[in-house]
Every structure is written in structure tokens, then in C-alpha cells.
Design a protein around this motif. Structure first.
Motif, PDB file in Angstrom:
ATOM      1  N   SER A  81     -16.011 -12.865  45.314  1.00  0.00           N
ATOM      2  CA  SER A  81     -17.418 -13.202  45.134  1.00  0.00           C
ATOM      3  C   SER A  81     -17.605 -14.177  43.981  1.00  0.00           C
ATOM      4  O   SER A  81     -16.893 -14.123  42.975  1.00  0.00           O
ATOM      5  N   THR A  83     -20.016 -14.184  42.013  1.00  0.00           N
ATOM      6  CA  THR A  83     -20.487 -13.416  40.858  1.00  0.00           C
ATOM      7  C   THR A  83     -19.310 -12.959  40.003  1.00  0.00           C
ATOM      8  O   THR A  83     -19.336 -13.064  38.768  1.00  0.00           O
ATOM      9  N   THR A  87     -18.480 -14.341  36.245  1.00  0.00           N
ATOM     10  CA  THR A  87     -18.549 -13.359  35.166  1.00  0.00           C
ATOM     11  C   THR A  87     -17.249 -13.274  34.375  1.00  0.00           C
ATOM     12  O   THR A  87     -17.264 -13.194  33.137  1.00  0.00           O
TER      13      THR A  87
END
Length: 306
Positions: A81, A83, A87
Motif C-alpha cells: 500500500s 500508505t 509512512t
């Protein structure tokens, strides 16, 4: 080893469940020591699984390690992902002004392509060039090893008649070398690749030496005599079931893969494979950290040069 990682990285909970000491950034800030700085360039599509495997291997030492995860800016990852990547991962542009005690470059499922046809090859070349002056010791794994040998020494890879997959017996050729200190004379190690490296191409380079090899899988651990580069053609970081997952995945895709060699008991994929390479894998990574990262790197990391 206390591994210093971001508090919310998924690998943290897996490692803590295995009684591996994971240190958050907050706790590490209170310790008056210089941790080893390690960057992992993760080229594998299954990034979370790979980062967990490598962090597990880096845990078997009393040294504190500060780990950064790097991704390629010129490649879009379809299997992790955005994300997670945003991150926990940084790009080369974000890290190139730093110096690191060690770097690990993973494998990648692109070995059938010529190196120059891999979409992120120019960026990877920039990273490998940067590593000469900004990383003390780099470990290249599987396709990463082939890419490193090709870039640094112009050693080619060769397409195999069929994929080599399974665990294979290897022999130690230089038992006094610190990276294989404590290894048995013969040991098992996993491989999963479509291409190979030939020993005769390696031996023409006096600055390289073959530490371990397999009559079935070929040269296994190749070392620069300087200790600044190691090339591992297998997958020591693999877990017990990683080859099984790859085999079942390829079956589902209809590729018709051969069953991994020397892996499933009685060649029955319903049976759990024995974990025959775990101790040597752990020893290889801990020897690398101890003898070639911790003991050799300058205390002031800014003093790392080519």
C-alpha cells in the motif's frame, strides 16, 4: 540486539511476539551510545514480509541498530500500500546526504530482464555508486547480488534452463573468513531464481573471493576482500514457509512450477517443511554486523570514504 524502528511498523508486533527486543525511537533517544546505522533497500514486491524477515535477522546481536527503509522513487509498487510506503520508507533523494554503517540490497523478481531494461536500473546504479563512499559495508541478496556484481565488476548473469527453487547443500571454501566463522563445513541454504552467476567469471577478479558454493546452486557467498561488499546469491532471510508460498502462488498463476527441491517432506506440499537453514542464516547476518559493520566502520560515521 535492540532494533530501532518506527513504533507503528507492522514488523514490530511480529518481532515482539517472538521475544525479539524492539526499541522505539523514543526509548533510543535516552541512550548515550551511537547505534549502527543500517539502510535496507527493499526491492521485493512483498515489502512487509521482507522487511520483517531482515529485521529478524538483524536482531541476533547485543548491538543497537538504527534501521532506515528505502524504496525506489522510479518504480511503482503494486503489492504494498502507498500508505505503508509513505509512512515507513524514504527515497534515495531523502537519504543520499547521510552516511550508513551498512546497507542491505534485497532481491527482486526481475532476473529474466537484462539489467538495463529494469525500470529503476539508472536509480539503482546511482545508489550503488553512492554506497562506495557513504556506506561502509553492503550486503547484496539474490538479484541484488547479481546486480551488484554486474555494476561493480561487470560480471554477467545467465538465464538458467529452469528456475532453481528449493534448499541446497553448500560447502564452506574459506573457513577462516570472518563472515562464515562458526559455519559447519556443509550447510543448507534456500535459493529461488531464474538466473545464475558463474564461478569462472568471479575468479578473474583478484579482489573477489568465493566463500561458499553449492554443486547444484553454484557460487553462494562472494566477498570483496576489502569487506566493503558481500554478494549472497541465495535467500538466507527466507522463513520456513516462504518457498511454499512462492510455489503455491505460481501454481495458482498456472505457471506450472516444479516443486522446490529438498524442501517438502516426502515431496508432499501438505507437509510442513523443516527449517534447516535458520542457524546459518542468523550466523551470517550477525557475523556481518559484528566483523564488517561494528568492528570496521569508523566511530565517526562522517569519516566513511571509498
Amino acid at each position: 540486539m535492540p532494533i530501532r524502528i518506527q513504533d507503528s511498523l507492522p514488523a514490530r508486533h511480529v518481532l515482539e511476539s517472538e521475544n525479539i527486543f524492539v526499541m522505539t525511537h523514543e526509548r533510543a533517544m535516552s541512550q548515550d551510545i551511537r547505534p549502527l546505522k543500517i539502510v535496507i533497500l527493499n526491492l521485493m514486491p512483498t515489502k512487509i514480509e521482507t522487511e520483517t524477515q531482515l529485521l529478524r535477522q538483524l536482531s541476533n546481536s547485543p548491538l543497537q541498530v538504527d534501521v532506515e527503509l528505502m524504496q525506489m522513487a522510479t518504480h511503482f509498487s503494486k503489492n504494498t500500500s502507498q500508505t505503508h510506503l509513505n509512512t515507513f520508507y524514504k527515497t534515495f533523494a531523502e537519504l543520499k546526504n547521510q552516511k550508513f554503517d551498512g546497507m542491505i540490497v534485497t532481491g527482486a523478481p526481475v532476473e529474466k530482464l537484462p539489467f538495463e531494461q529494469v525500470d529503476y536500473w539508472p536509480e539503482l546504479c546511482d545508489i550503488m555508486a553512492w554506497s562506495r563512499k557513504n556506506v561502509y559495508s553492503t550486503m547484496y541478496i539474490c538479484w541484488g547480488a547479481q546486480a551488484g556484481l554486474y555494476y561493480h565488476y561487470r560480471i554477467p548473469k545467465y538465464l538458467l534452463a529452469k528456475k532453481i527453487s528449493g534448499i541446497f547443500m553448500h560447502s564452506v571454501l574459506l573457513p577462516l573468513h570472518p563472515l562464515v566463522r562458526g559455519f559447519d563445513d556443509d550447510f543448507w541454504a534456500p535459493h529461488s531464481r531464474y538466473t545464475g552467476t558463474r564461478r569462472e567469471d568471479i575468479l578473474v577478479h583478484p579482489e573477489l573471493e568465493i566463500l561458499t558454493e553449492s554443486k547444484d546452486a553454484g557460487p553462494h557467498i562472494i566477498a570483496a576482500k576489502s569487506g566493503r561488499q558481500f554478494f549472497v546469491t541465495g535467500h538466507e532471510e527466507y522463513e520456513r514457509d516462504t518457498l511454499k508460498k512462492e510455489y503455491l502462488r505460481d501454481l495458482k498463476k498456472g505457471i506450472g512450477p516444479e516443486m522446490p527441491k529438498n524442501y517438502f517432506p516426502d515431496n508432499d506440499s501438505a507437509k510442513e517443511p523443516p527449517f534447516l537453514w535458520r542457524s546459518h542464516a542468523s550466523l551470517m547476518f550477525s557475523n556481518w554486523l559484528n566483523y564488517y559493520v561494528y568492528q570496521q566502520t569508523p566511530y565517526d560515521i562522517k569519516d566513511i570514504t571509498e
